[in-house]
Design an enzyme around this catalytic site. Structure first.
Site, mmCIF file in Angstrom:
data_model
loop_
_atom_site.group_PDB
_atom_site.id
_atom_site.type_symbol
_atom_site.label_atom_id
_atom_site.label_comp_id
_atom_site.label_asym_id
_atom_site.label_seq_id
_atom_site.Cartn_x
_atom_site.Cartn_y
_atom_site.Cartn_z
ATOM 1 C CG ASP A 392 -1.839 1.162 1.276
ATOM 2 O OD1 ASP A 392 -2.501 1.413 0.257
ATOM 3 O OD2 ASP A 392 -1.910 1.827 2.328
ATOM 4 C CB THR A 394 -0.998 6.563 1.478
ATOM 5 O OG1 THR A 394 -1.264 7.037 0.161
ATOM 6 C CG2 THR A 394 -1.028 7.717 2.463
ATOM 7 C CB THR A 545 -1.851 4.060 -4.576
ATOM 8 O OG1 THR A 545 -2.161 5.365 -4.099
ATOM 9 C CG2 THR A 545 -1.681 4.098 -6.086
ATOM 10 N N GLY A 546 -4.917 4.443 -3.884
ATOM 11 C CA GLY A 546 -6.156 5.086 -4.318
ATOM 12 C C GLY A 546 -5.902 6.347 -5.106
ATOM 13 C CE LYS A 573 -5.630 -0.442 -0.729
ATOM 14 N NZ LYS A 573 -5.023 0.175 0.469
ATOM 15 C CG ASP A 592 -4.227 0.488 7.013
ATOM 16 O OD1 ASP A 592 -4.808 -0.607 6.862
ATOM 17 O OD2 ASP A 592 -4.756 1.569 6.736
ATOM 18 C CG ASP A 596 -4.649 -2.052 3.365
ATOM 19 O OD1 ASP A 596 -5.419 -1.561 2.523
ATOM 20 O OD2 ASP A 596 -3.631 -1.479 3.779
#
Length: 706
Positions: A392, A394, A545-546, A573, A592, A596
Site C-alpha cells: 500500500d 500511502t 494506491t487510491g 485490494k 495498515d 487492508d
C-alpha cells in the site's frame, strides 16, 4: 490442527515437572494439565524456564559426586585401568546402593515423563531414555542375584544419567535464554507509578492499580507505567525495545506514550493514562510473542513426527539387535544387553525434538528486537518463498503527509533563505502546503523572518511584507494574476515536478519569481533501498494506491516499482491480490491492517505495518511495529536464515541417528569395535548441544540492508 496435548512448549515436552521442586501456582496449574487432555489454557507458566533448569542442575550436582565412587569400585573400570579398589566390610554395597539412589533420584524426571508419554499413547524421547536406564538398572541388579549374567552395568547407568541431566540442564538454559525477549518485555513496566492527584500532590501507586484518566509523572530515566497522552512537559523517549527505533523520539503535549518506554531526556512529562493492563501496547506485543512461541510451523510438526517415528524405529532396531546377537553370539547375554541399551540411548530423539523449537524461539526474539512481531509461525517459515510483495503506497512507501520534495531558486537566492522567507509569509495560513513549508523550515532549523500586512489571495495564494519588500507565495494561478513570467530554469523545474505528480508553489519577491517549491506526498528515504533490495532477492514489488494513475505512475517510476494499481478502493485490494496469485506466484501483502484486512487475509502472507498501537491487528501474519519498508526486507532475510537453521538441525538430528544406530547395534563387531552405552549417551548429549549451539548462531544473522 494439533490437539491440546500436542501443543506443549519445548520445556514441558523435554523435562518432567517435579511437584517437590519450587514452582509458582501458575506452573503447578499448567503442569497438572499434562496428565490429561484438558489443554493449555493460559501460557503464563511458560515465561520462566528457570524452575526446570534448576531441577536438572540440582540433580546433576547431587548425582555427579555420587557417581565417582560407583566408577572407582566398578569391577569393569578396575580391570581396564589395572588397579584394585580397597575392600572393607560393606564395600561391596557401595556400587549398587549409590547406583540405586542415582537411578531413582537422577532418573526420576525421565521416568515420570515417560509415564506421561505412555499414558498419552505418544511414546517419544523420554520413553526411550527411561527404557534405556531401566534396562541397564534391572540387568545390573540381576547380576547381583544371578552371577551367570556377567558383569553389571552400574557404571554405565550412572554415567548415562549424569550425562542426560547435564544435557537437559544445558538445553533448559538455552531455551530460557532464547525465550528471554518475552521476559525482557515484561520487565519494562515499572512496579510503581507516580500519580498526580487532583490537589497537585505526587503519590506512589502500584502500576497495576492505575486507571484510565489518571495523570502520571514520568521523570527523566523513569519508565512509562501505562499507555498515556502527554498533557504537560517535553522530553525524549527511548522506544527501542518496543519499536526497534534506535534514536530517541521527541514527545510533547498531545503525543502518545507507550507503556514500558523510557524517558531518556532531561525533561519530566505529565501524561494522562489511556490504557492499562491487557489493553496496553506492551501487553499486546507480549501476547503476540507468546502466541508465536506457542504455535507450530510445518517444519516443527515434521520434526515432531520424525521424533515419534524414531521411537518405533529404535525399538525395532533394539529388537533386531537382540535377536541377531542372540542368534549369532549365543550365550553372550551381557553383550546383547549392552548393544540393546546402546541402541536405545543413541536413538533418543532429543536433538531432533529441540531442532525446531530452539530456532523458532530465537527467530521470535530476533524479530521482536527488530520491531517485527510474529503472529503466525508458519509465515516466518514461508516468507522466504514470496515472489511478489504488494505494498500500500500511502503510509508505507510514503510518509502519508504533504511535504517539500524539491526546491529551485534563482542565482543569488539561497535555498534556506527562500524556505525561511516562504515559511514566514505562510505563517498564518492553514493550508496543507503552507504547513509543509513551515515544517521544512523547522526541520532545517531556520530562523523565520517577521512579516507584516499578511493577506490571503483567495484561490491564488498569500501576500505579506518582509523587511519592506512585497512577497507572494502561490501556484501558477498567482503567476497569471500577477501577469509575470517565470525564469526558464524555474519553469523547467515545475515541468519535471508536474510529471512526478507534484504541486508547485512559487516564491515571488517584488513581483519577480525567485524560487519554486515542489510539494507532494513525501517518499520515505528507505523506500528506494527497500525496493532495490527486494529486486536483488528476485522479489517483484507491486504498489496499490487510491491515487490517480498519474501520481501512482510517478511514484512507481521514481522507486523502480515493477507494477502498480491506481485508483484502488479498499474493497478492491483483495481482488488485485487474487489477480496476482492467479499468475501462480506467492504474494505478500503489506498494509495498515485495518482497511487492508481482506487483502491481508487473502495474501499468502499478510504483513501489517503501522505504529506501535496497531500491533494487535488480527488479520495479519506478521506485524511491523515501525512504518519502515526496510523491515520487509529484514523479514525475508530472517525467514531464509531461520529456515536454513531449522533444516540444518533436522538433518543433524536425523542424520546422527541414521549413522549411529548401526554402530550402536554392533555392525563393526567383526572388526573389534563395540560402542559402550556410556559413549552412546555422551554422543547423544553432544548431538543435542550441537543443535542448541547451531540455533544460537542464528543471532549472528546480518539483517542490515545495503
Amino acid at each position: 490442527m494439533t490437539t491440546a496435548t500436542e501443543d506443549h512448549c519445548a520445556c514441558c515436552r523435554i523435562c518432567a515437572f517435579d511437584p517437590a521442586e519450587t514452582h509458582t501456582e501458575e506452573e503447578h496449574a499448567h503442569h497438572e494439565g499434562h496428565g490429561d487432555n484438558s489443554g493449555h489454557g493460559d501460557h503464563s507458566g511458560h515465561g520462566d524456564h528457570s524452575g526446570h533448569e534448576q531441577t536438572f542442575r540440582r540433580r546433576f550436582w547431587v548425582c555427579l559426586p555420587l557417581s565417582v565412587p560407583v566408577l572407582y569400585w566398578s569391577a569393569s573400570i578396575q580391570g581396564w585401568f589395572g588397579y584394585a579398589a580397597p575392600t572393607f566390610p560393606g564395600s561391596a554395597l557401595i556400587v549398587p546402593v549409590l547406583a540405586t539412589y542415582i537411578f531413582f533420584y537422577g532418573g526420576s524426571p525421565f521416568l515420570r515423563m515417560a509415564g506421561w508419554e505412555l499414558r498419552s499413547r505418544k511414546p517419544g524421547m523420554m520413553t526411550l531414555i527411561a527404557l534405556a536406564i531401566t534396562v541397564a538398572y534391572v540387568f545390573s541388579m540381576a547380576t547381583l542375584i544371578w552371577s551367570g549374567f556377567g558383569e553389571d552395568f552400574f557404571w554405565e547407568l550412572v554415567t548415562l544419567i549424569d550425562i542426560m541431566l547435564l544435557g537437559h540442564w544445558m538445553e533448559m538454559r538455552s531455551v530460557r535464554l532464547a525465550s528471554g525477549a518475552l521476559d525482557a518485555l515484561a520487565a519494562l513496566l515499572p512496579d510503581e507509578a507516580e500519580v498526580v492527584t487532583q490537589t497537585g500532590e505526587i503519590e506512589k501507586r502500584p502500576s497495576n492499580e492505575l486507571e484510565a484518566g489518571d495523570v502520571v509523572l514520568v521523570r527523566p530515566g523513569a519508565s512509562v507505567p501505562a499507555d498515556a497522552t502527554v498533557v504537560g512537559g517535553s522530553s525524549d523517549l527511548d522506544e527501542s525495545m518496543i519499536t526497534g527505533e534506535s534514536m530517541p523520539v521527541g514527545k510533547s503535549e498531545d503525543d502518545q506514550l507507550i507503556a514500558g518506554t523510557v524517558n531518556g531526556g532531561s525533561g519530566s512529562l505529565r501524561a494522562r493514562v489511556t490504557a492499562t493492563g491487557d489493553q496496553t501496547t506492551l501487553a499486546g506485543i507480549m501476547k503476540l510473542v507468546a502466541e508465536a512461541q506457542a504455535s507450530k510451523s510445518s517444519t516443527q510438526l515434521l520434526a515432531d513426527r520424525a521424533a515419534s517415528f524414531l521411537f518405533y524405529a529404535a525399538v525395532f532396531a533394539a529388537l533386531v539387535t537382540a535377536v541377531v546377537w542372540t542368534a549369532v553370539f549365543g550365550g553372550l547375554e551381557q553383550e546383547m544387553i549392552a548393544r540393546v541399551v546402546t541402541v536405545l540411548v543413541i536413538a533418543c530423539p532429543h536433538a531432533l525434538g529441540l531442532a525446531i523449537p530452539l530456532v523458532v524461539a530465537n527467530t521470535t526474539a530476533i524479530a521482536a528486537a527488530n520491531g517485527t512481531l510474529i503472529r503466525n509461525r508458519e509465515a516466518i517459515d514461508t516468507a522466504k518463498d514470496l515472489e511478489v510483495i504488494a505494498v500500500d503506497k500511502t503510509g508505507t512507501l510514503t510518509e502519508g503527509r504533504i511535504g517539500l520534495t524539491g526546491i529551485a531558486s534563482v542565482d543569488g537566492v539561497d535555498e534556506n533563505e527562500a524556505v525561511a522567507m516562504a515559511a514566514g509569509v505562510e505563517g498564518d495560513s492553514e493550508h496543507l502546503m503552507a504547513a509543509a513549508i513551515r515544517n521544512e523550515a523547522e526541520r532545517r532549523g531556520l530562523t523565520v523572518p517577521h512579516v507584516d500586512e499578511f493577506e490571503v489571495l483567495k484561490g491564488r495564494g498569500v501576500r505579506a511584507s518582509v523587511d519592506g519588500e512585497e512577497v507572494h507565495v502561490g501556484g501558477p494561478r498567482l503567476i497569471e494574476a500577477l501577469g509575470i513570467s517565470v525564469p526558464t530554469h524555474l519553469r523547467d523545474f515545475a515541468t519535471v515536478a508536474g510529471g512526478q505528480a507534484r504541486s508547485v508553489v512559487y516564491l515571488v519577491r517584488n513581483r519577480a519569481p525567485v524560487a519554486a517549491f515542489a510539494l507532494g506526498d513525501v517518499i520515505r528515504s528507505e523506500s528506494r533501498r527497500a525496493v532495490d533490495a527486494l529486486h536483488r532477492m528476485d522479489v517483484q514489488v507491486a504498489m496499490l494506491t487510491g491515487d490517480s494513475d498519474e501520481v501512482a505512475g510517478a511514484v512507481a517510476g521514481e522507486l523502480g516499482i515493477d507494477r502498480y494499481f491506481s485508483q484502488v478502493l479498499p474493497e478492491d485490494k483483495d481482488r488485485h491480490i487474487q489477480e496476482l496469485q492467479a499468475e501462480g506466484v506467492m504474494v505478500g501483502m503489506v498494509g495498515d491492517g485495518v482497511n487492508d484486512a481482506p487483502a491481508l487475509i487473502r495474501a499468502n502472507i499478510g504483513i501489517a505495518i503501522g505504529s506501535g498501537t496497531d500491533v494487535a491487528v488480527q488479520s495479519a501474519d506478521l506485524v511491523l511495529v515501525k512504518s519502515n519498508p526496510l523491515d520487509i526486507v529484514r523479514i525475508l532475510k530472517l525467514s531464509a536464515a531461520s529456515y536454513r537453521k531449522q533444516v540444518q538441525n533436522i538433518w543433524w538430528g536425523a542424520g546422527y541417528n541414521i549413522v549411529m544406530i548401526p554402530l550402536a547395534a554392533g555392525v563393526l563387531a567383526p572388526w573389534g569395535f563395540l560402542m559402550p552405552p556410556a559413549v552412546g549417551a555422551l554422543l547423544m548429549s553432544i548431538s543435542t548441544i550441537v543443535v542448541a549451539i547451531n540455533a544460537q548462531l542464528l543471532k549472528r544473522v546480518d539483517l542490515r540492508v545495503s
